[in-house]
Enzyme design. Structure first.
Site, PDB file in Angstrom:
ATOM      1  N   GLU A 231      79.833 -59.318  26.142  1.00 28.65           N
ATOM      2  CA  GLU A 231      80.779 -60.185  25.452  1.00 28.65           C
ATOM      3  C   GLU A 231      81.175 -59.519  24.136  1.00 28.65           C
ATOM      4  O   GLU A 231      80.553 -58.550  23.701  1.00 28.65           O
ATOM      5  CB  GLU A 231      80.190 -61.581  25.189  1.00 28.65           C
ATOM      6  CG  GLU A 231      80.057 -62.440  26.431  1.00 28.65           C
ATOM      7  CD  GLU A 231      79.792 -63.907  26.116  1.00 28.65           C
ATOM      8  OE1 GLU A 231      79.878 -64.286  24.913  1.00 28.65           O
ATOM      9  OE2 GLU A 231      79.505 -64.665  27.057  1.00 28.65           O
TER      10      GLU A 231
ATOM     11  N   HIS B  50      81.290 -82.118  28.844  1.00 29.68           N
ATOM     12  CA  HIS B  50      81.599 -81.022  27.929  1.00 29.68           C
ATOM     13  C   HIS B  50      83.080 -80.650  27.946  1.00 29.68           C
ATOM     14  O   HIS B  50      83.461 -79.591  27.466  1.00 29.68           O
ATOM     15  CB  HIS B  50      80.752 -79.791  28.269  1.00 29.68           C
ATOM     16  CG  HIS B  50      80.452 -78.915  27.099  1.00 29.68           C
ATOM     17  ND1 HIS B  50      79.544 -79.253  26.120  1.00 29.68           N
ATOM     18  CD2 HIS B  50      80.948 -77.716  26.733  1.00 29.68           C
ATOM     19  CE1 HIS B  50      79.496 -78.297  25.213  1.00 29.68           C
ATOM     20  NE2 HIS B  50      80.330 -77.349  25.565  1.00 29.68           N
TER      21      HIS B  50
ATOM     22  N   ASP C  16      77.798 -69.590  28.801  1.00 25.21           N
ATOM     23  CA  ASP C  16      77.035 -69.328  27.576  1.00 25.21           C
ATOM     24  C   ASP C  16      76.101 -70.488  27.246  1.00 25.21           C
ATOM     25  O   ASP C  16      75.005 -70.282  26.722  1.00 25.21           O
ATOM     26  CB  ASP C  16      77.985 -69.103  26.397  1.00 25.21           C
ATOM     27  CG  ASP C  16      78.709 -67.763  26.494  1.00 25.21           C
ATOM     28  OD1 ASP C  16      78.160 -66.838  27.122  1.00 25.21           O
ATOM     29  OD2 ASP C  16      79.812 -67.637  25.940  1.00 25.21           O
TER      30      ASP C  16
END
Length: 521
Positions: free
Chosen positions: A268, A92, A157
């Protein structure tokens, strides 16, 4: 057993010779003990960023930690000077950090995803924790720990990332203000250093290595096991979104919520630059956003997202907590929405967005992301810098802005934060660049824009630091680490003196055997 061990050593030597010779003769899978050595795989030169593609000469798919240790032991003791090694978890990264051009990529997902849950004693003594393989995914740890009514405290997340991968960077999300990043919630590690040594380390045992690899960008060792702190998991989550049309009020309310760690469990915030962004950010939020703010009334909106855990003990407790929070907020009336979901669905919320993007062919596209840590004093200037350099009406992807507290981070780790006040902001410009709407020239333009923003934001006027950093030169890396550069170099010289590990970061050039490392200074 002895024969198998010797045979594996011989195969490693063949691997090194194969990579270092001008004629690459790894043309098909090779037997490597119980593991596989491949010329390449479909994933070894690709990452989530899809900007840089650096093919390795070989890919190792280990079946045990010993396979990794043997490979690095041979490389560190050999006179071959070109071979480098990168560990790849879920791939990622954005700028080829998990790649190794003409080197060896170790695909960590081939390791057994061993997860062992240890629950604290009934009398309350001790800690609950999980021992988990470095190649396992966070979603796998969540699924297993929930069987015991437990879960890690700090998250990212997106859950389909490897344990070792996020711990090599930081690991941040809406729980960071309360519990710190994932690297602040680790009790113990097993690490294979660049010299091939397999070491169990903790804050009290081989502590220099422990803190070095946490946030260490894969420069000092490969994490093969982590002991992760767990806590009781709630049954459900009360999840809120509140909208703003004033940036000052938006950040004021975020800082208010940060001051309520006993009430707020997740926080957030994000910019809503256009109507498409509003709709895409609502895929995972299963509440009807009727009468949402109109973009005819404002050019941009902001949204605070917060959550309260519900342990299903006394229903009135959650409602009272929510009332204490919301009555002190100054959001744009009446634009606040809430929904109750399971704890798993809340943590796995980005998966729904992923599935939607995959269905439209918009997931496996370039992602020229930019992530910054911005001091409180510079956040308004940074917001203006973003607005001046971006076309918000055409922007595709979320723009995250939310606060965290530096005192939740251990300064002994290798992670880099701004050297300023305690409250800092995470800003994530998570842009997608689908080839159908953004050509190669367009993508290159976004990358150049991000570099301009980093350059301007890193100056004293804003004082920001890049997260998941990609720096163009050694000089820029020295500036990035600032006063911690010498410590970073000393750790490299101690645990990976030949600079075998982490070539994709572009920090340290490979060193010959018995070579000097003084040039890193």
């Amino acid at each position: 057993m002895e024969f198998a061990f010797i045979f594996t050593k011989i195969n490693i030597l063949i691997i090194i010779l194969a990579i270092c010779t001008p004629c690459k003769f790894i043309q098909s899978p090779m037997d490597f003990g119980s593991s596989s050595l491949l010329q390449t795989t479909n994933t070894s030169s690709i990452d989530f960023g899809r900007i840089i593609f650096s093919p390795p000469s070989a890919v190792l798919r280990p079946q045990s930690t010993d396979d990794i240790s043997l490979l690095l032991t041979f490389l560190s003791a050999s006179s071959f000077s070109k071979v480098t090694v990168a560990a790849r978890g879920a791939g990622h990264s954005i700028h080829a950090q998990s790649q190794a051009l003409d080197g060896i990529v170790i695909e960590m997902d081939s390791l057994p995803s061993d997860i062992h849950i240890h629950k604290k004693l009934d009398d309350g003594h001790g800690f609950s924790y999980a021992d988990v393989s470095g190649g396992a995914l966070w979603v796998e740890l969540l699924e297993e720990s929930l069987k015991f009514g437990l879960a890690p405290r700090s998250w990212t997340d997106y859950l389909y990332l490897s344990i070792g991968g996020t711990l090599s960077n930081g690991g941040i999300s809406g729980q960071t203000f309360k519990y710190g990043p994932q690297i602040s919630n680790v009790l113990e590690l097993d690490v294979v250093t660049g010299k091939g040594d397999l070491i169990t380390c903790s804050p009290t045992k081989s502590s220099e290595l422990f803190f070095a690899v946490l946030g260490g960008l894969g420069q000092f060792g490969i994490i093969t096991r982590a002991r992760i702190l767990l806590q009781d998991a709630p049954e459900k989550v009360k999840w809120f979104r509140a909208f703003y049309d004033d940036f000052d009020i938006f950040i004021k309310d975020q800082e208010l919520l940060v001051s309520m760690p006993d009430l707020v469990d997740y926080l957030e915030g994000f910019v809503v630059p256009n109507e498409e962004s509003l709709l895409s950010s609502s895929i995972a939020f299963p509440a009807p956003l009727h009468s949402v703010p109109s973009f005819h009334l404002s050019n941009v909106y902001y949204c605070i997202e917060f959550a309260v855990h519900d342990f299903q003990v006394e229903p009135s407790v959650v409602e009272q907590t929510v009332e204490k929070i919301t009555t002190q907020m100054s959001y744009l009336q009446p634009y606040i929405y809430s929904v109750e979901v399971s704890y798993f669905d809340f943590l796995n919320r980005v998966r729904m967005e992923e599935m939607s993007l995959r269905a439209r062919g918009l997931w496996e596209v370039p992602h020229p992301w930019l992530n910054m840590f911005v001091p409180k004093f510079g956040i308004k200037k940074f917001k203006d810098l973003l607005m001046d350099n971006m076309s918000l009406n055409q922007f595709k992807g979320p723009i995250l802005i939310y606060p965290i507290l530096k005192n939740k981070w251990d300064t002994n780790t290798s992670a880099v934060l701004p050297d300023t006040e305690d409250l800092i902001y995470i800003v994530g410009v998570l842009q997608s660049a689908a080839p159908a709407s953004c050509s190669a020239e367009c993508l290159a333009g976004i990358v150049r824009r991000n570099r301009r923003i980093v350059g301007a934001a890193s100056a004293e006027r804003i004082g920001a630091k890049q997260y998941l950093a990609q720096q163009p030169s050694l000089l820029h890396w020295r500036s990035h680490f600032g006063g911690e550069w010498n410590r970073f170099v000393a750790r490299k010289a101690r645990f990976d003196p030949l600079a075998i590990l982490g070539p994709g970061q572009g920090i340290f050039p490979r060193v010959r055997l018995h070579g000097a490392v003084s040039t890193w200074q």
